[in-house]
Each structure stands twice: as structure tokens, then as C-alpha cells.
Design an enzyme around this catalytic site. Structure first.
Site, PDB file in Angstrom:
ATOM      1  N   ASP A  56       0.834  -1.058  -0.188  1.00 17.97           N
ATOM      2  CA  ASP A  56       0.205  -0.125  -0.376  1.00 17.97           C
ATOM      3  C   ASP A  56       0.788   1.075   0.333  1.00 17.97           C
ATOM      4  O   ASP A  56       0.508   2.373  -0.621  1.00 17.97           O
ATOM      5  CB  ASP A  56      -0.789   0.137   1.112  1.00 17.97           C
ATOM      6  CG  ASP A  56      -1.985  -1.017   1.057  1.00 17.97           C
ATOM      7  OD1 ASP A  56      -2.566  -1.149   0.001  1.00 17.97           O
ATOM      8  OD2 ASP A  56      -3.196  -1.163   1.904  1.00 17.97           O
TER       9      ASP A  56
ATOM     10  N   SER B 133     -17.033 -23.243 -29.226  1.00 23.92           N
ATOM     11  CA  SER B 133     -17.168 -23.808 -28.423  1.00 23.92           C
ATOM     12  C   SER B 133     -16.626 -25.230 -28.642  1.00 23.92           C
ATOM     13  O   SER B 133     -16.251 -24.790 -29.622  1.00 23.92           O
ATOM     14  CB  SER B 133     -18.682 -23.591 -27.101  1.00 23.92           C
ATOM     15  OG  SER B 133     -19.401 -24.065 -28.618  1.00 23.92           O
TER      16      SER B 133
ATOM     17  N   GLU C 167     -10.475 -17.787 -19.251  1.00 29.15           N
ATOM     18  CA  GLU C 167     -11.914 -18.252 -18.780  1.00 29.15           C
ATOM     19  C   GLU C 167     -11.453 -17.051 -17.071  1.00 29.15           C
ATOM     20  O   GLU C 167     -10.868 -17.348 -16.328  1.00 29.15           O
ATOM     21  CB  GLU C 167     -11.745 -19.480 -17.804  1.00 29.15           C
ATOM     22  CG  GLU C 167     -12.165 -20.690 -18.982  1.00 29.15           C
ATOM     23  CD  GLU C 167     -13.481 -19.748 -19.603  1.00 29.15           C
ATOM     24  OE1 GLU C 167     -12.965 -20.840 -21.284  1.00 29.15           O
ATOM     25  OE2 GLU C 167     -14.642 -20.076 -19.226  1.00 29.15           O
TER      26      GLU C 167
ATOM     27  N   LYS D 192     -11.631 -28.816 -17.775  1.00 28.40           N
ATOM     28  CA  LYS D 192     -12.642 -27.594 -18.735  1.00 28.40           C
ATOM     29  C   LYS D 192     -12.848 -26.345 -17.019  1.00 28.40           C
ATOM     30  O   LYS D 192     -13.851 -26.956 -15.991  1.00 28.40           O
ATOM     31  CB  LYS D 192     -13.845 -28.361 -18.725  1.00 28.40           C
ATOM     32  CG  LYS D 192     -13.996 -27.312 -19.157  1.00 28.40           C
ATOM     33  CD  LYS D 192     -15.223 -27.956 -19.996  1.00 28.40           C
ATOM     34  CE  LYS D 192     -16.599 -26.709 -20.997  1.00 28.40           C
ATOM     35  NZ  LYS D 192     -16.780 -26.291 -20.584  1.00 28.40           N
TER      36      LYS D 192
HETATM   37  S1  IVH Z   1      -9.086 -24.645 -25.151  1.00 30.02           S
HETATM   38  C1  IVH Z   1     -12.599 -23.533 -30.083  1.00 30.02           C
HETATM   39  N1  IVH Z   1      -9.547 -25.382 -23.000  1.00 30.02           N
HETATM   40  O1  IVH Z   1     -15.039 -23.805 -22.206  1.00 30.02           O
HETATM   41  C2  IVH Z   1     -12.199 -23.685 -28.163  1.00 30.02           C
HETATM   42  N2  IVH Z   1     -11.515 -24.162 -23.281  1.00 30.02           N
HETATM   43  O2  IVH Z   1     -17.466 -24.221 -24.739  1.00 30.02           O
HETATM   44  C3  IVH Z   1     -10.944 -24.002 -27.442  1.00 30.02           C
HETATM   45  N3  IVH Z   1     -13.478 -23.606 -21.094  1.00 30.02           N
HETATM   46  O3  IVH Z   1     -14.901 -21.600 -25.333  1.00 30.02           O
HETATM   47  C4  IVH Z   1     -10.563 -23.579 -26.103  1.00 30.02           C
HETATM   48  N4  IVH Z   1     -11.267 -24.138 -19.918  1.00 30.02           N
HETATM   49  O4  IVH Z   1     -14.777 -20.917 -23.433  1.00 30.02           O
HETATM   50  C5  IVH Z   1     -10.203 -24.362 -23.800  1.00 30.02           C
HETATM   51  N5  IVH Z   1      -8.958 -25.856 -20.316  1.00 30.02           N
HETATM   52  C6  IVH Z   1      -9.921 -25.204 -21.512  1.00 30.02           C
HETATM   53  C7  IVH Z   1     -11.161 -24.836 -21.451  1.00 30.02           C
HETATM   54  C8  IVH Z   1     -11.679 -23.750 -22.007  1.00 30.02           C
HETATM   55  C9  IVH Z   1     -12.536 -24.167 -20.283  1.00 30.02           C
HETATM   56  C10 IVH Z   1     -14.237 -22.599 -21.711  1.00 30.02           C
HETATM   57  C11 IVH Z   1     -14.024 -21.966 -23.218  1.00 30.02           C
HETATM   58  C12 IVH Z   1     -14.176 -22.650 -24.817  1.00 30.02           C
HETATM   59  C13 IVH Z   1     -15.315 -23.473 -23.615  1.00 30.02           C
HETATM   60  C14 IVH Z   1     -15.367 -24.290 -25.014  1.00 30.02           C
END
Ligand code: IVH
Length: 740
Positions: free
Chosen positions: A44, A89, A197, A140
């Protein structure tokens, strides 16, 4: 003098650079590596020095200065930004549920829960025509997707997923996340779009919900909702108070990528100081893949964020190109979605909690079980509707899981194991129609399922109200925790929060607290003591001087959280003004207000709303609650008591201009006028009148003009106004409008 100035400046610039580098270094240690080297106070002090220098020498403020993490004024709305590369996605592969597994095992006895994944793996190998495809596995993360673009190594902007093509510009909010660097190292490419994320860590989420509960604000269902709600905020100062974090996992457009595999990309993220998943594996075979997934399903319960599956990716990026994408997802990845961990246990009892606002909440008392990383012994049953829907009865064998991996919830009853003599649970009958704390009357508000104790003096409510009143974000009274609050209420020394200001130091010191058996094994009551008593009374003296916004928040009125309280304080000078506010009453009387978004209110220039009402984020629900509070018995008591205590808390963020307009609430506030023709007074006089009431005067007619004030011999402006359908006022009509 000039010479002196010239010699100071390079030093200042150097010191600013030093402080910035040092602070970012400590940010990395604290927010990314969880290994702080300095105390919060030291941090701070450094940031304080930097802020001071930047205030004095604004020409040296750099866009990546640690002070730039909390943006300026609240935004009016989010700009839209088109993604450089669409945000797709991932294809979901579901873990088999019990029923599905049993069904499949009838025909194929060796089927396991991972059946769908094995099918995917085989299909995948077939489509590539060979077997040695290296895969990666990572969690994920159940958060909110964001795309962050670094240009020339500086954080340029950040966007939400939106519809996948275009999203909201949330740069201001993302910059508040201290683990996200504002600048990348020199080795990074000129354009680096990284995706990840945003989430609120589990522990922080529980704390946030506790605070919301104490403030009478509805709890967030899970960390994901809390995160999404936070990122939607237009005021980044509020966002900065929420414990957001971010983990990156993929990329969008990148110029000259320094990696060729997913594993190398992970390494690059680390090199650039971008947080990535600490759990990352490269299974060597189908068999290892399944093992890996099973391990993740166990390990994830100890992660600080919610996870709902495993993301499996092809490691080799050249194969990503070869495999391509469908319109929705890439063919080189899939998300294996885990079933939430469920456990069977006994519902030993149902207890009823009385909250600060008097709501009676049924709580399941369980035979403790270990689920998703913690031992669970209680779960909220929400209300009678929920109990009826699931037919939950005391003594039942039930299945529980953690909703969003955080909050324990009863999934269902195993009715086959139900005892024959069990009876449906009815909350009203169970408490015999009385508050379980004070035996006072309970009522059900029209349109609501919840029963509420309506006795303002109910001790259970008094205790939670006192705790909230003294909490850090309210009046910050030190030393007044649960044990002291309970005793003060039980001994009737304190009945309502404001009685705290009548406490005498000696009486407090002699307060006998219940023995803290767990800590000391002691069975004798403990005296509070002089030291603690002095701490409480001096803290209370301080609290008398706290600003209006804290006082309003401290009152614990339902739906009045910190930001609503701040907004109310912005519009009123002191508490008596709030209690008799016409602004709040007007707002409370607008039932259809909430359906109108801020941008819609502005666009349509809603005829019934004045400038304040158009711009405010404060909805009628909050306004209704605060006006109702001051009219209620409890509220009246508060006002009288404040008078005897000679207390009238003052606003420290009062914005007189906004408020005058709002209080005037004239039909003119927020409206744009054009003046033309010959009038009884010179035009500047009319301009003054309009502006004094919060209106604007413009020189030319456009679709944005609300009124044309037209005198004698009005010419082309009048014709144009007629064409555009703008209301034309003569002086008499104008005077009438003023009076309305
Ligand atoms: S790779 C083409 N890795 O889940 C997208 N996505 O429904 C490649 N997500 O769009 C993304 N953990 O927003 C990736 N370890 C991870 C992830 C991840 C969460 C999210 C992401 C993605 C969605 C898929």
C-alpha cells in the site's frame, strides 16, 4: 526555478518507472505465484507513493502503470468489438449416468462411464488415419470466457464471447484483475490474442455470498454466475472490489507464434506471465487418457475454481489446421463433462434459520459426508416449495451433491429407503406458526413462498443485524463478533443496532461471555475485559463519523447493497434527506422501470423519467425497499433514535448537480431544446431557465431535439421541427411545462 524543475523531472520519471516495475513484480508474486515477499502495508505504501507522484506529474502516467488497473468514470454501456478470430465452443462428450451405464452394460458387459469418450477417441483416430496422435488433457474451467488482445506487448482490449463473432468491450473490468499483466515481455509477438476463463475462486465466492446475505442481497447461485454478473458491471471500481482471477487456455490471432504444440503454448503462457492451468498432462495412449481423466475427476475437487470436465486437445498445432472446425467447434478438441459427485446420506433433522430480514430458511442437518473436496453436514433447503417439489422428509435417505461444485444441495430422496412412519414436512406447522427465535408472528408476503418473522425486535434478527452493522464494509466496528452480539441481545442490553451507541465501557468490560469450550476446555464464563471494551467503544465513536453510504448499507435494508447505498448517498446530503426523499419515492412508484435497460431508457427518452431516473442503475425494487423501510416501525424507530443520539450521517459523495436536477424532476430535466423566433425575453434568459432545470439548449434541430420553443416569426427551424415530428412549444406551453 525552471532549472530546478528540469532536474527534478527525470528523477520523477525514473522513480515512477521503478515503483511501477516493483509493484508489478509484487503483483506477480502475490497473484500468480501466491508467494508474497512484502506485507500488504508495504504494498500500500508503494502504490500510495506512485499515486501521489502520478497526481503531481500526470504527464508521466503510463497506460501499463499499476494504478491504471481501476478505470475512471463508470461506462454508459459496453462498446461492441468484433473478434479477430471467432470464439468457438468445444464439443461436449458426456460421462454416462447410472441409468445409461446399466442400459449399455446389458448388451456390452464391460462398458464403463467413459464409454462416450472411448468412442470419440476411436472415431478420431479413424478420421486421422493413424494411431499415434498425441493428446493433452487439462481441466475445463467453469468460468466466463474472455479474449484479451495484446498489441505491441501492451494490453489493448478485452472482449466477452458474445455471440462468438462480436462481444462486449470489457477492457476496464479485465484490467482490475491483478494476475493479468498489462504488458508482455519483449520476446512476445506484436499481436497476441489470448483466451481464457475469468472466475471467482471458490473460497472468495463463499465469502462474497456471505457478505451479500448479510446485506440482504440475493446470493449468487454459483461462482460462474457471480463472475458473469461482475463482468457486466459498468463501474470498474465496483469490479475491482470483487476477487476475480483468470486462467488462459487458448489463443485467437497471433502473429508469428513461437510455439507449435499445445504443450509449448502452455510454456509460452508461463513465460509471458499469463496464468495457465497448473494441471496439464500428455497421456501416451488411450488407456492413459482414461486414467488421466479419472485422476482429474478426483484432483479437481481440491482446485480453487469450479471445473465441470476435462478438455482434451490434439497436441500438434499443424494437425489442428488439417482437422479444421465445424461451424460451432473445432474438430481437434472435446470437452469430457463429468457428472457431479453425489453421495448418499441421512437427513437427521431440519432446522429453521432466522435471517437478518426475518426470513425463515429451512436447513437440512445431515449425517456428515465427504463430497467434492469437503465434509458436508448442512445444506439449505431454500423454502417450502423446494421441500414439496422433492418431497423431503426428516429421517429420509437422500442424495446430495455440490451445485456448481460449491454449495451443497439435496438432489433427491431415495424413497425406497423411507421409513414407513415418515410425514411430509410443513414449515409453518413445524414452527407452530411462530418465529422459532422470538415466538413472534410470521407472515408470508404476497407472491412470495418465504415466511418472515415480522417482529422488529426479534433477537435472531437483532443479532445478525448487529453483526452486519459492525461488519467491515458497513461501520467497521472492531471487536463486536458473534459471541458479543449474542450476549448483548440475550441480556437485553442491546435490542436494536443503535442501542450500541448507549453502551458504557464499564458495563461492556463486565459482560460475561459463554465459555469457549472448544478453544480452552473452559467451562466458566469469560469476562469481556477492559481492553476489548475500550476497542469496541472507540470503534463506535469512529463509526458516528462514517459517511452516509456506509450508514445506509449498515442498516441492512433488503436489496440495499454497497453499490445501491453509494448511489443513494450520491443523491442525498444526509440521512434525513434520504428518509424523506422524493427521488426515491418517484423511483419506487415506477413498476415498469426495470424492464427498460439503461441504453433503452436513454434512447427512447422515456417521457415519464427524468435525467436521474434515466441514468441510474438503482432500480425501483431497491427504491421500494428503502422507502418502505423508513415508513416501517423499525425505520421510524431508527430515525427517532438517531435524533436522540444527535446523529445525521453526511454523504461524502454527494453530487449536488445531479441531485438538483433529479429533485426538480421537472419535465425539462434531460431534454434538449432549440429556441427560435421572437420571444418576450432575450433567448439567453430562456437558456438559463432551461439549464437551471437540467435541460440542454442546442443551436440546431435534429432527431435528438425534444422541444422547439418557438416565438413569433419562427422560420426554417419550425418547418424542420414539424417535419421531424418534434413538439413545438409557444411561450404559454413552455411555462406550463415548467410548472408541471
Ligand atoms: S480451449 C475452440 N481449454 O469452454 C475453443 N477451453 O465450451 C478452444 N474452457 O470456449 C478452447 N476451460 O471458453 C479450452 N481448458 C480449457 C477450457 C476451455 C474452459 C471454455 C472455453 C471454451 C468453452 C467450450
Amino acid at each position: 526555478m525552471d532549472d530546478l524543475f528540469d532536474s527534478i523531472q527525470p528523477n520523477v520519471e525514473k522513480r515512477i518507472a521503478e515503483l511501477s516495475a516493483e509493484l508489478e513484480h509484487h503483483n506477480t508474486l502475490y497473484y500468480q505465484q501466491a508467494k508474497p515477499e512484502i506485507t500488504d502495508a508495504e504494498y500500500d505504501s508503494l502504490i500510495g507513493e506512485l499515486k501521489q507522484l502520478e497526481r503531481e506529474y500526470p504527464e508521466f502516467v503510463k497506460p501499463d502503470s499499476p494504478t491504471q488497473r481501476v478505470g475512471g468514470a463508470p461506462l454508459e454501456g459496453f462498446e461492441q468489438i468484433k473478434h479477430l478470430v471467432p470464439m468457438l465452443s468445444i464439443e461436449d462428450i458426456h460421462e454416462l449416468k447410472d441409468e445409461e451405464l446399466e442400459e449399455l452394460q446389458k448388451t456390452t458387459p464391460n462398458t464403463t462411464r467413459t464409454h462416450n469418450l472411448q468412442e470419440w477417441f476411436k472415431r478420431f483416430q479413424r478420421s486421422l488415419g493413424h494411431h499415434d496422435v498425441r493428446l493433452t488433457v487439462e481441466p475445463k474451467i467453469d468460468g466466463v470466457a474472455v479474449s484479451v488482445v495484446y498489441r505491441n506487448r501492451m494490453l489493448d482490449y478485452a472482449v466477452t464471447r458474445g455471440d462468438g463473432t462480436t462481444g462486449d468491450d470489457i477492457t476496464q473490468n479485465i484490467k482490475t484483475i491483478k494476475s493479468i499483466p498489462l504488458r508482455l515481455p519483449d520476446s512476445a509477438p506484436d499481436l497476441f490474442e489470448v483466451r481464457g476463463e475469468v472466475f471467482i475462486p471458490n473460497n472468495d465466492f463463499l465469502e462474497l455470498n456471505k457478505q451479500r446475505d448479510e446485506a440482504g442481497e440475493p446470493a449468487f447461485v454459483n461462482p460462474r454466475n457471480a463472475t458473469a454478473g461482475t463482468l457486466k458491471q459498468l463501474d470498474s471500481k465496483l469490479v475491482a472490489t470483487r476477487p476475480l482471477d483468470c486462467i488462459f487456455h487458448s489463443y485467437g490471432r497471433v502473429d508469428h507464434a513461437p510455439y507449435t504444440t499445445v504443450a509449448e503454448f502452455q510454456k509460452t503462457l508461463k513465460d509471458y506471465g499469463l496464468k495457465c492451468s497448473h494441471w496439464f498432462h500428455q497421456p501416451a495412449s488411450n488407456h492413459e487418457l482414461l486414467e488421466c481423466i479419472t485422476r482429474l475427476d478426483e484432483d479437481r475437487h481440491g482446485f480453487p475454481y469450479a471445473t465441470d470436465g476435462a478438455v482434451i486437445k490434439v497436441d500438434e498445432l499443424s494437425l489442428h489446421k488439417q482437422l479444421g472446425t465445424t461451424s460451432k467447434h473445432p474438430k481437434w478438441a472435446c470437452a469430457y463433462k463429468f457428472l457431479p459427485e453425489q453421495k448418499e446420506t441421512q437427513l437427521k433433522d431440519i432446522t429453521i434459520q432466522v435471517g437478518r430480514t426475518g426470513v425463515l430458511t429451512p436447513v437440512a442437518e445431515l449425517e456428515p459426508v465427504f463430497v467434492s473436496g469437503t465434509t458436508v453436514s448442512r445444506a439449505t433447503l431454500h423454502n417450502q416449495d423446494e421441500i414439496d417439489r422433492k418431497d423431503i422428509r426428516i429421517g429420509d435417505t437422500i442424495i446430495i451433491e455440490k451445485a456448481g461444485e460449491i454449495i451443497p444441495a439435496v438432489v433427491k430422496v431415495i424413497t425406497e429407503k423411507r421409513k414407513p412412519n415418515s410425514e411430509p414436512f410443513n414449515l409453518f406447522n413445524y414452527v407452530k406458526g411462530k418465529c422459532p427465535s422470538c415466538s413472534g408472528p410470521i407472515e408470508q408476503e404476497e407472491g412470495f413462498v418465504a415466511w418472515r418473522c415480522v417482529n422488529f425486535a426479534c433477537p435472531a434478527q437483532a443479532i445478525t443485524r448487529i453483526k452486519h452493522f459492525c461488519s467491515r464494509k458497513a461501520l467497521d466496528v472492531d471487536g463486536l463478533g458473534t459471541a458479543v452480539a449474542e450476549k448483548l441481545v440475550a441480556t437485553q442490553i442491546v435490542r436494536t443496532t443503535l442501542d450500541l451507541f448507549d453502551l458504557k465501557k464499564d458495563a461492556l468490560a463486565n459482560l460475561l461471555l459463554d465459555p469457549a469450550k472448544l478453544e480452552t476446555g473452559d467451562s466458566k464464563p469469560r469476562r469481556l475485559g477492559e481492553k476489548k471494551a475500550a476497542m469496541i467503544t472507540s470503534s463506535l465513536d469512529q463509526a458516528r463519523l462514517a459517511p452516509l453510504s456506509r450508514w445506509i448499507y449498515a442498516m441492512g435494508i433488503p436489496h440495499i447493497g454497497e453499490s445501491a447505498a453509494r448511489e443513494i448517498a450520491r443523491l442525498h446530503q444526509n440521512l434525513t434527506k434520504v428518509a424523506s426523499s422524493t427521488i426515491l419515492q418517484d423511483l419506487a412508484d415506477l413498476p415498469d422501470f426495470e424492464e427498460l435497460s439503461v441504453s433503452k431508457r436513454k434512447k427512447e427518452n422515456h417521457p415519464r423519467l427524468n435525467i436521474y431516473q434515466i441514468e441510474s442503475e438503482l432500480g425501483p425494487v431497491a427504491a421500494q425497499h428503502i422507502t418502505a423501510f423508513f415508513k416501517s416501525e423499525g425505520g421510524q424507530h431508527v430515525l427517532e433514535k438517531l435524533k436522540t443520539l444527535e446523529l445525521n450521517p453526511i454523504s461524502d459523495n454527494y453530487d449536488p448537480e445531479k441531485s438538483t436536477h433529479a429533485e426538480a424532476a421537472s419535465a425539462i430535466a434531460g431534454k434538449t431544446f432549440v429556441i427560435t423566433g421572437t420571444l418576450s425575453k432575450p433567448r439567453p434568459d430562456f437558456k438559463k431557465i432551461i439549464e437551471a432545470q437540467g435541460g440542454k439548449v442546442s443551436g440546431s434541430i435534429s432527431s435528438k431535439t425534444h422541444y422547439l420553443l418557438a416565438g413569433e416569426k419562427a422560420g426554417s427551424k419550425k418547418t424542420k421541427a414539424e417535419e421531424l415530428g418534434i413538439t413545438i412549444l409557444d411561450e404559454t406551453a413552455f411555462t406550463k411545462l415548467l410548472e408541471s
